[in-house]
Scaffold this active site. Structure first.
Site, PDB file in Angstrom:
ATOM      1  CD  GLU A   1     -17.573  26.931  27.522  1.00 53.31           C
ATOM      2  OE1 GLU A   1     -16.611  26.471  28.175  1.00 53.31           O
ATOM      3  OE2 GLU A   1     -17.697  28.123  27.251  1.00 53.31           O
TER       4      GLU A   1
ATOM      5  CB  CYS B   1     -16.145  21.416  33.606  1.00 53.35           C
ATOM      6  SG  CYS B   1     -16.839  23.038  33.953  1.00 53.35           S
TER       7      CYS B   1
HETATM    8  P1  NAD Z   1     -21.618  14.035  27.769  1.00 57.20           P
HETATM    9  O1  NAD Z   1     -20.625  14.421  26.733  1.00 57.20           O
HETATM   10  O2  NAD Z   1     -21.849  12.604  28.035  1.00 57.20           O
HETATM   11  O3  NAD Z   1     -23.072  14.624  27.391  1.00 57.20           O
HETATM   12  C1  NAD Z   1     -23.276  16.004  27.179  1.00 57.20           C
HETATM   13  C2  NAD Z   1     -24.529  16.201  26.339  1.00 57.20           C
HETATM   14  O4  NAD Z   1     -24.292  15.713  25.017  1.00 57.20           O
HETATM   15  C3  NAD Z   1     -25.752  15.449  26.850  1.00 57.20           C
HETATM   16  O5  NAD Z   1     -26.891  16.270  26.675  1.00 57.20           O
HETATM   17  C4  NAD Z   1     -25.809  14.245  25.925  1.00 57.20           C
HETATM   18  O6  NAD Z   1     -27.113  13.686  25.797  1.00 57.20           O
HETATM   19  C5  NAD Z   1     -25.361  14.861  24.617  1.00 57.20           C
HETATM   20  N1  NAD Z   1     -24.808  13.944  23.614  1.00 57.20           N
HETATM   21  C6  NAD Z   1     -24.237  12.725  23.817  1.00 57.20           C
HETATM   22  N2  NAD Z   1     -23.785  12.236  22.638  1.00 57.20           N
HETATM   23  C7  NAD Z   1     -24.062  13.158  21.697  1.00 57.20           C
HETATM   24  C8  NAD Z   1     -23.825  13.247  20.291  1.00 57.20           C
HETATM   25  N3  NAD Z   1     -23.195  12.277  19.622  1.00 57.20           N
HETATM   26  N4  NAD Z   1     -24.231  14.355  19.647  1.00 57.20           N
HETATM   27  C9  NAD Z   1     -24.836  15.359  20.298  1.00 57.20           C
HETATM   28  N5  NAD Z   1     -25.093  15.345  21.633  1.00 57.20           N
HETATM   29  C10 NAD Z   1     -24.709  14.258  22.317  1.00 57.20           C
HETATM   30  O7  NAD Z   1     -21.202  14.825  29.114  1.00 57.20           O
HETATM   31  P2  NAD Z   1     -21.794  14.694  30.577  1.00 57.20           P
HETATM   32  O8  NAD Z   1     -21.379  13.397  31.166  1.00 57.20           O
HETATM   33  O9  NAD Z   1     -23.235  15.060  30.576  1.00 57.20           O
HETATM   34  O10 NAD Z   1     -21.024  15.890  31.326  1.00 57.20           O
HETATM   35  C11 NAD Z   1     -19.747  15.787  31.903  1.00 57.20           C
HETATM   36  C12 NAD Z   1     -18.697  16.364  30.990  1.00 57.20           C
HETATM   37  O11 NAD Z   1     -19.025  17.713  30.642  1.00 57.20           O
HETATM   38  C13 NAD Z   1     -17.319  16.443  31.645  1.00 57.20           C
HETATM   39  O12 NAD Z   1     -16.331  16.091  30.720  1.00 57.20           O
HETATM   40  C14 NAD Z   1     -17.195  17.919  32.031  1.00 57.20           C
HETATM   41  O13 NAD Z   1     -15.870  18.368  32.166  1.00 57.20           O
HETATM   42  C15 NAD Z   1     -17.913  18.574  30.893  1.00 57.20           C
HETATM   43  N6  NAD Z   1     -18.406  19.908  31.242  1.00 57.20           N
HETATM   44  C16 NAD Z   1     -17.745  20.984  30.730  1.00 57.20           C
HETATM   45  C17 NAD Z   1     -18.141  22.260  31.079  1.00 57.20           C
HETATM   46  C18 NAD Z   1     -17.422  23.471  30.563  1.00 57.20           C
HETATM   47  O14 NAD Z   1     -17.952  24.566  30.672  1.00 57.20           O
HETATM   48  N7  NAD Z   1     -16.226  23.331  29.998  1.00 57.20           N
HETATM   49  C19 NAD Z   1     -19.240  22.442  31.929  1.00 57.20           C
HETATM   50  C20 NAD Z   1     -19.900  21.323  32.414  1.00 57.20           C
HETATM   51  C21 NAD Z   1     -19.466  20.051  32.061  1.00 57.20           C
END
Ligand code: NAD
Length: 540
Positions: free
Chosen positions: A294, A328
């Site tokens: 997602e 998102c």
């Molecule tokens: P992010 O990608 O920075 O982090 C998301 C999660 O991934 C966090 O828990 C982080 O610690 C973890 N993470 C970071 N690097 C990783 C790796 N290499 N391997 C595994 N896990 C890792 O995102 P964010 O800033 O927390 O959230 C915002 C983003 O999320 C935006 O792009 C938004 O559009 C998206 N989002 C999408 C949805 C959806 O349903 N499509 C919902 C909510 C947010």
């Protein structure tokens, strides 16, 4: 540079650094000690919290300080997971799975029902915590907890209706059955912006399906994760069920990567940015695990020439500026018919001006827009605005950081950039909307679809034929295709998710439960003779 790449450069690379304000660890400054935030204690939180739960609360990793984005002050601390802690969670979850999978699905549903009730009891304080730690306004934060409760209701019904199918066999005395079984342990990695609901979407459905989970929440919303897990734990303990059915592992990228590579995690449900999600998807695929992605969106509202402008403006204000642009599904592009363009832009500017005085502390009832989540998000906002100006864009409204404590920015309207500029095609997680002229609906659909992401979209029209064009094969290519409503604010009954660089995953309602189960096709022969399919004769 593609939109996706630009997005990485402008937003993600900065966010990844997770800049923190250099505040002294002075215990007296912790918000948890301020009686104003007594709801934190109601959730069982303390000044120093343990961020690992595997049936027992014990952590050995580094201590994370959780900040309120509204004032930059430390709320409380959470000790995160070491690699050994992750291992203890994964092992305990696997052990717990044997007990959990043997329970009948309706009995699992009863546990999820109780979790829904426990959330109802903590609705107010948990909503307040989300507002304080993530930064969204209280009604939206409470709405997020309500969403988890709704998913519990949905999952309860599902626990008594999980399907299996019997197909007619071509062979006499045979029966063909489709049987669904739980996957086992799954990993849930969540983003900061929905620190309750996204876990709820996954957990409630996975639990009735018979899976156990290890949750790695965002390391900037660890208190919410601890509070939610304590609520789930209270129900598990009351029912003598191992706590590791819902294990928690607070940590950063390193713990996320370990989980992603762990063969024991049959499914990795990842919610976050496209840049990180792409790597997660590849890593999980490398070990032939299952993933549910997602990821980021770049959502558009198409304003048809016959749109009800009043309706559109009401929707657009929340869609573009609400949650400070940190959904998102936030609208990032307004594709407006040229006949309505001047009117829509000018009235939207007035609507923005009316909410400007209502930007502030998200816990206050008069506030409509809270802060960005981190100082790095503010930096990304500033860079994007500066880049837009450099590329010839006009800042119609906003564009500035608000000088006050916390991480507040003005919601921003930009015109004059080409529809296909890399900036317009990227997701910056801030309240910036680009207004773009379109001559007709076909062009609107083309612009809507030309970005890498494919999450949410909406058409404002009064024309029935255009509605069906919009939702048809040559219409919007997104996972969410709305008409006359904002791009954001989904209900739990439908499947939630998006196409292309949004990852293709679907969560929550409809048949999303299939993600959390494995399917076996079973043929049972009760004829007493061996008959091959397709009437094949082999030997006598
Ligand atoms: P992010 O990608 O920075 O982090 C998301 C999660 O991934 C966090 O828990 C982080 O610690 C973890 N993470 C970071 N690097 C990783 C790796 N290499 N391997 C595994 N896990 C890792 O995102 P964010 O800033 O927390 O959230 C915002 C983003 O999320 C935006 O792009 C938004 O559009 C998206 N989002 C999408 C949805 C959806 O349903 N499509 C919902 C909510 C947010």
């Amino acid at each position: 540079m593609t939109g996706l790449l630009m997005n990485r450069v402008l937003c993600r690379s900065v966010l990844a650094l997770r800049l923190r304000l250099p505040m002294a660890r002075n215990a007296s400054t912790y918000l948890i000690d301020d009686p104003k935030y007594s709801f934190l204690r109601d959730l069982g939180l303390e000044k120093n919290n343990v961020g690992v739960f595997n049936g027992k609360w014990k952590a050995n990793g580094q201590v994370i300080q959780s900040y309120s984005p509204a004032n930059g002050k430390i709320i409380a601390e959470v000790q995160s997971a070491s690699q050994a802690d992750y291992e203890s969670c994964a092992t305990a979850a696997q052990d717990a799975w044997h007990t959990w999978a043997e329970m009948p699905a309706p009995a699992r549903g009863e546990i999820v029902r109780q979790i829904g009730d426990a959330l109802r009891e903590k609705l107010q304080p948990l909503g307040q915590l989300v507002s304080l730690e993530m930064g969204k306004i209280l009604p939206e934060a409470i709405g997020e907890v309500v969403e988890y409760i709704h998913v519990c209701d949905l999952a309860l019904g599902l626990s008594r209706t999980l399907p299996g199918t019997i197909f007619p066999s071509e062979r006499p005395g045979h029966v063909l059955i489709e049987k669904w079984n739980p996957l086992g342990a799954i990993g849930i990695i969540t983003a900061f912006n929905f620190p309750v609901a996204v876990f709820g979407w996954n957990s409630a459905i996975a639990m009735v399906c018979g899976d156990v989970s290890v949750w790695k929440p965002s390391d900037t919303t660890p208190l919410t994760a601890v509070a939610v897990t304590k609520i789930v734990e209270s129900v598990l303990v009351k029912n003598n069920i191992p706590g590791a059915v819902a294990a928690l592992c607070v940590g950063g990228k390193d713990i996320g990567q370990t989980l992603v590579r762990d063969h024991r995690m049959k499914l990795v449900s990842f919610t976050g940015s496209t840049a990180v999600g792409q790597d997660v998807g590849v890593e999980v695929q490398r070990r032939f695990g299952r993933h549910l992605l997602e990821l980021g969106g770049n959502n558009a509202i198409v304003v048809n020439s016959d749109a009800n402008v009043e309706l559109l403006l009401n929707a657009a204000l929340f869609a573009c500026a609400g949650t400070a642009g940190q959904r998102c599904t936030t609208t990032r592009r307004l594709l407006i018919h040229e006949r309505l363009f001047p009117e829509v832009v000018s009235r939207l500017k007035k609507a923005y001006a009316s909410v400007l005085p209502k930007i502030g502390d998200p816990l206050l009832s008069e506030t409509l827009i809270g802060p960005l989540h981190t100082p790095t998000a503010v930096e990304a906002y500033k860079r994007t605005v500066a880049e837009a100006v450099k590329q010839g864009g006009t800042i119609e409204f906003g564009g500035k950081v608000i000088e006050r404590e916390g991480y507040f920015v003005e919601p921003t309207i930009i015109t004059g950039l080409p529809h296909d500029s890399p900036l317009v095609k990227s997701e910056c997680f801030a309240p910036i909307v680009y207004c773009i002229k379109i001559p007709d609906l076909d062009t609107g659909i083309q612009y809507n679809n030309e970005v890498d992401q494919g999450l949410s979209s909406s058409l404002f029209t009064e024309n029935l034929a255009d509605v069906f064009k919009w939702i048809g094969p040559h219409g919007s290519d997104c996972g969410i295709v709305n008409v006359n409503i904002p791009t954001n604010g989904a209900e739990v009954g439908g499947a939630f998710g998006g196409e292309k660089a949004t990852g293709g995953g679907r969560e929550c309602g409809s048949d999303s439960w299939k993600n959390y189960m494995r399917r076996s096709t079973v043929t049972v022969n009760y004829s007493g003779t061996i008959k091959l399919a397709q009437n094949i004769q082999f030997g006598d």
